[in-house]
Scaffold this motif. Structure first.
Motif, PDB file in Angstrom:
ATOM      1  N   ASP A 178       0.835  -1.200   0.000  1.00  0.00           N
ATOM      2  CA  ASP A 178       0.000   0.000   0.000  1.00  0.00           C
ATOM      3  C   ASP A 178       0.869   1.250   0.000  1.00  0.00           C
ATOM      4  O   ASP A 178       1.814   1.376   0.794  1.00  0.00           O
ATOM      5  CB  ASP A 178      -0.896   0.023   1.235  1.00  0.00           C
ATOM      6  CG  ASP A 178      -2.038  -0.973   1.144  1.00  0.00           C
ATOM      7  OD1 ASP A 178      -3.068  -0.630   0.561  1.00  0.00           O
ATOM      8  OD2 ASP A 178      -1.876  -2.108   1.651  1.00  0.00           O
ATOM      9  N   ARG A 179       0.536   2.170  -0.871  1.00  0.00           N
ATOM     10  CA  ARG A 179       1.160   3.480  -0.903  1.00  0.00           C
ATOM     11  C   ARG A 179       0.176   4.477  -0.304  1.00  0.00           C
ATOM     12  O   ARG A 179      -0.951   4.628  -0.795  1.00  0.00           O
ATOM     13  CB  ARG A 179       1.489   3.880  -2.344  1.00  0.00           C
ATOM     14  CG  ARG A 179       2.095   5.275  -2.502  1.00  0.00           C
ATOM     15  CD  ARG A 179       3.490   5.364  -1.942  1.00  0.00           C
ATOM     16  NE  ARG A 179       4.122   6.669  -2.250  1.00  0.00           N
ATOM     17  CZ  ARG A 179       5.335   7.011  -1.822  1.00  0.00           C
ATOM     18  NH1 ARG A 179       6.029   6.159  -1.090  1.00  0.00           N
ATOM     19  NH2 ARG A 179       5.830   8.195  -2.131  1.00  0.00           N
ATOM     20  N   PHE A 220       3.838  -2.527   3.787  1.00  0.00           N
ATOM     21  CA  PHE A 220       3.704  -3.900   3.299  1.00  0.00           C
ATOM     22  C   PHE A 220       3.076  -4.758   4.398  1.00  0.00           C
ATOM     23  O   PHE A 220       3.431  -4.639   5.578  1.00  0.00           O
ATOM     24  CB  PHE A 220       5.065  -4.460   2.895  1.00  0.00           C
ATOM     25  CG  PHE A 220       5.712  -3.698   1.773  1.00  0.00           C
ATOM     26  CD1 PHE A 220       5.402  -3.984   0.454  1.00  0.00           C
ATOM     27  CD2 PHE A 220       6.605  -2.669   2.038  1.00  0.00           C
ATOM     28  CE1 PHE A 220       5.990  -3.272  -0.588  1.00  0.00           C
ATOM     29  CE2 PHE A 220       7.196  -1.950   1.015  1.00  0.00           C
ATOM     30  CZ  PHE A 220       6.880  -2.256  -0.310  1.00  0.00           C
ATOM     31  N   SER A 221       2.151  -5.594   3.996  1.00  0.00           N
ATOM     32  CA  SER A 221       1.458  -6.441   4.964  1.00  0.00           C
ATOM     33  C   SER A 221       1.042  -7.736   4.287  1.00  0.00           C
ATOM     34  O   SER A 221       1.111  -7.875   3.062  1.00  0.00           O
ATOM     35  CB  SER A 221       0.232  -5.712   5.538  1.00  0.00           C
ATOM     36  OG  SER A 221      -0.603  -5.239   4.493  1.00  0.00           O
ATOM     37  N   GLY A 222       0.608  -8.660   5.104  1.00  0.00           N
ATOM     38  CA  GLY A 222       0.199  -9.949   4.545  1.00  0.00           C
ATOM     39  C   GLY A 222      -0.523 -10.776   5.578  1.00  0.00           C
ATOM     40  O   GLY A 222      -0.675 -10.383   6.740  1.00  0.00           O
ATOM     41  N   ARG A 223      -0.970 -11.916   5.141  1.00  0.00           N
ATOM     42  CA  ARG A 223      -1.607 -12.856   6.046  1.00  0.00           C
ATOM     43  C   ARG A 223      -1.453 -14.261   5.495  1.00  0.00           C
ATOM     44  O   ARG A 223      -1.269 -14.472   4.283  1.00  0.00           O
ATOM     45  CB  ARG A 223      -3.078 -12.511   6.262  1.00  0.00           C
ATOM     46  CG  ARG A 223      -3.962 -12.588   5.024  1.00  0.00           C
ATOM     47  CD  ARG A 223      -5.401 -12.268   5.386  1.00  0.00           C
ATOM     48  NE  ARG A 223      -6.327 -12.521   4.288  1.00  0.00           N
ATOM     49  CZ  ARG A 223      -7.649 -12.537   4.428  1.00  0.00           C
ATOM     50  NH1 ARG A 223      -8.185 -12.306   5.616  1.00  0.00           N
ATOM     51  NH2 ARG A 223      -8.436 -12.775   3.397  1.00  0.00           N
ATOM     52  N   ALA A 224      -1.515 -15.235   6.385  1.00  0.00           N
ATOM     53  CA  ALA A 224      -1.419 -16.632   5.997  1.00  0.00           C
ATOM     54  C   ALA A 224      -2.225 -17.455   6.981  1.00  0.00           C
ATOM     55  O   ALA A 224      -2.308 -17.118   8.175  1.00  0.00           O
ATOM     56  CB  ALA A 224       0.037 -17.095   5.978  1.00  0.00           C
ATOM     57  N   GLY A 225      -2.839 -18.517   6.479  1.00  0.00           N
ATOM     58  CA  GLY A 225      -3.649 -19.354   7.349  1.00  0.00           C
ATOM     59  C   GLY A 225      -3.747 -20.769   6.827  1.00  0.00           C
ATOM     60  O   GLY A 225      -3.409 -21.062   5.665  1.00  0.00           O
TER      61      GLY A 225
END
Length: 667
Positions: free
Chosen positions: A394-395, A423-428
């Motif tokens: 994301d800017r 910067f971001s993220g996710r995991a599952g």
């Protein structure tokens, strides 16, 4: 901007009508009006579903009360949209700290609903009758939703054609001379449909001030509001459709004293393209024009001390999501979203100590901010195991910020523009051991920009002055959680989730030790929330039980500050909700809802306590035939005293026992 929004509403009607009539007989379908189906990895993050029957049978008739079924959901204060200041109605989850801005991303058909300037949610415009389902995800990061979901996501979906009567209406009369009227008309149009609905409710209001603190100027919390909604859905082909929604709302409230009037209004429009073909597409564009005004009355002289006379703001944004055909084991989502917000406030300060009540200052503040994100997410199904993961870039920019004042406290400040990447993220993972047992786990991150209100607008809630802070930085969250879902017998689902969430650079109202009765919005080191959430949903014959409990142990880490190690303001440790309903297929129906909210603190230093509260609501329905149903509703049946604000002993109260009687008609 208001007229631009109305023009979009009017322009889209012939567009969707033409789309419905131009489809050929060979490919015409009855559209659903829904978005794309949920990816298989969605359950890895855990969520609570509120269905349409529950949405339309709440005792208060208000969406924010029904959202209370999800333990851990809270607004800044314990008031609903009849007696709260609209600008304080932010939504949050997991006890991450009281903040009038929303730490939870609230979406309606994919459109963020937060006010572009304040960040509050216009709950009075989100009428339950217009909705199909609500999905509440506590935590879960931002994924493909968009920025702002640091405490979770609340996704609202509009009702589909099969859920809407061709003509529907309701009329209720309640305590304190309250009335609530709704009507809707939903004709089929070509292969699609158009739904036009309206709601108007008003009431003389209850006394929010305790009896021993009332004065001649004390006034009940009167309210008067209306909203209209137009939604049109039309097919473009056998696998694609276009959806349009336009909403106009206006809300007026009086809080605590005569003349302490607030007003909020908005005009929203959105258009959405859905394709369910081999290449699935979800494209969305929206515009929002909002405004807010508020008059503050002095608690000592009962004269006007502040007139927030005009706060226009605009939100413009869009999203496109593509799901390319990458094989039966994968659901790949790639796309981009953007949101631009601009707004400013105009307010006048008055000398309330002089009978002439002269203007002493005029203030003008505002700015702009924009967030544009790119995302990719993939769900991979391996038999009973589903893996999911995604990343975002994301800017964000904060620009053209200013604060100007004439008279007392004269200032002429312009603030430097700022921008950066986040910067971001996710995991599952979700593993179904059997049809009765599923394990899940997830890790995620997210962020929220400070609102224009937090950056540039100071405010006063007597006797406390809260300063703005143009140097605020974004909040950033990291979290992990693990859970289990059990279905021991058909019709019964039990879920448990344990979580640890850490909110770095949390924005809080910090009490200043060197200035009396003054707070300032500041970034504190972090807030850490640990806890467990339990849910149960079961049906046995005609009985339905839905229950939720949240234990949240939240701590502020702010080395060197007086509140280091304390619980964040407005954050209860315990919250619970349970609804027991008797709903036979035909005949009368009954339901009762019990809600408990534990003790919490008004302020960061834990000097002012808001005691725990236990309330009971109930709804009874009796079908009379020919589409008419008699309905009785009761809020806070045992008249529990609910303290919603305690500022040094100056107290506000929540909704007392309130009774309603009315009817619904559907054909």
């Amino acid at each position: 901007m208001k007229y631009l929004s109305l023009s979009l509403v009017l322009a889209a009607i012939p567009t969707v009508a033409a789309a419905g009539t131009e489809a050929s007989d060979t490919d015409r379908i009855v559209v659903t009006g829904e978005g794309l189906s949920l990816p298989p990895g969605t359950p890895a993050y855990g969520s609570v579903i509120i269905d349409r029957d529950r949405l339309t049978n709440g005792a208060s008739g208000r969406i924010e009360s029904v959202l209370g079924d999800v333990a851990g959901f809270q607004q800044f204060r314990r008031s609903d949209s009849r007696s709260a200041n609209p600008s304080a109605q932010g939504a949050t989850l997991r006890a991450l700290g009281g903040n009038a801005s929303s730490r939870t991303l609230v979406l309606l058909d994919g459109v963020p609903m937060a006010d572009p300037f304040f960040g509050y949610i216009p709950f009075s415009a989100l009428v339950p009758d217009r909705l199909s389902v609500v999905r509440v995800t506590r935590g879960g990061g931002i994924g493909a939703f968009g920025a702002g979901a640091v405490a979770g996501t609340i996704e609202l979906a509009s009702a589909t054609r099969d859920q809407l009567p061709t003509f529907g209406a309701s009329a209720f009369y309640g305590s304190k001379d309250a009335t609530e009227l709704t009507a809707s008309l939903t004709p089929d149009l070509g292969g699609g449909y158009v739904s036009l609905s309206g709601r108007w409710d008003r009431g003389d209001g209850f006394q929010t001030t305790p009896r021993n603190q009332r004065v001649a100027a004390t006034s009940p919390a009167a309210y008067d509001g209306w909203s209209t909604n137009l939604r049109a859905v039309a097919p473009l082909s056998a696998t694609s459709e276009i959806q349009f929604r336009g909403t106009i709302f206006h809300d007026e409230r009086t809080l605590r004293f005569k003349g302490a009037d607030s007003m909020s209004e908005g005009q929203d429009a959105s258009i959405r393209f859905i394709s369910r073909g081999a290449w699935q597409v979800d494209a969305l564009a929206y515009i929002q024009a909002r405004n807010f005004s508020n008059i503050v009355i002095s608690a000592s002289t009962f004269r006007k001390s502040l007139d927030q006379r005009n706060t226009p703001s605009t939100g413009i944004g869009g999203k496109i999501e593509l799901r390319p055909p990458v094989g039966p084991d994968h659901v790949l989502r790639i796309g981009a979203d953007t949101r631009f917000a601009t707004g400013d406030m105009f307010e006048d300060g008055y000398n309330a100590n002089i009978a002439a009540n002269p203007v002493t200052s005029r203030r003008h503040a505002g700015g702009e901010q924009m967030t544009t994100g790119l995302f990719a997410e993939d769900d991979w199904t391996l038999g009973r195991l589903v893996l999911t993961g995604g990343v975002r870039a994301d800017r964000w920019t904060i620009s053209n910020g200013f604060y100007r004042a004439t008279g007392t406290g004269a200032a002429n400040n312009s603030f430097a523009d700022r921008s950066d990447w986040q910067f971001s993220g996710r995991a599952g993972a979700l593993y179904r051991i059997s049809d009765a047992v599923a394990l899940r786990g997830a890790a995620y991150s997210g962020f929220r920009l400070p609102t224009l209100n937090e950056l540039y607008r100071p405010f006063v809630v007597f006797p406390i002055t809260t300063r703005a802070n143009a140097a605020l930085t974004p909040e950033k969250l990291k979290g992990v959680e693990a859970g289990i879902d059990l279905t021991p017998i058909p019709g019964l689902t039990l879920s448990a989730t344990g979580f640890i969430n850490r909110l770095d650079d949390a924005i809080a109202n910090v009490t200043l030790t060197n200035v009396a009765n003054t707070r300032e919005r500041q970034n504190v080191d972090r807030i850490t929330a640990k806890g467990i959430e339990l849910t149960a949903v079961g049906r046995v014959d005609d009985f339905l039980l839905s229950a939720s409990y949240a234990y949240s142990h939240s701590t502020v880490h702010a080395p060197g500050m007086g509140f280091d190690g304390l619980t964040p303001a407005q954050s209860p440790r315990h919250a619970a909700s349970a609804t027991l309903a008797w709903e036979p297929e035909q005949g009368p129906a009954l339901s009762a809802t019990l809600r408990y909210v534990g003790k919490q603190y008004e302020d960061d230093l834990q000097t002012d306590v808001l005691p725990d509260a236990l309330t009971v609501d109930a709804v009874a329905r009796l079908p009379l035939g020919h589409g008419v149903t008699l309905v009785a509703r009761g809020e806070n049946l045992f008249d529990e005293e609910v303290i919603t604000r305690n500022a040094g002993g100056s107290i506000d109260l929540g909704t007392p026992r309130t009774l309603w009687i009315g009817f619904r008609f559907a054909s």
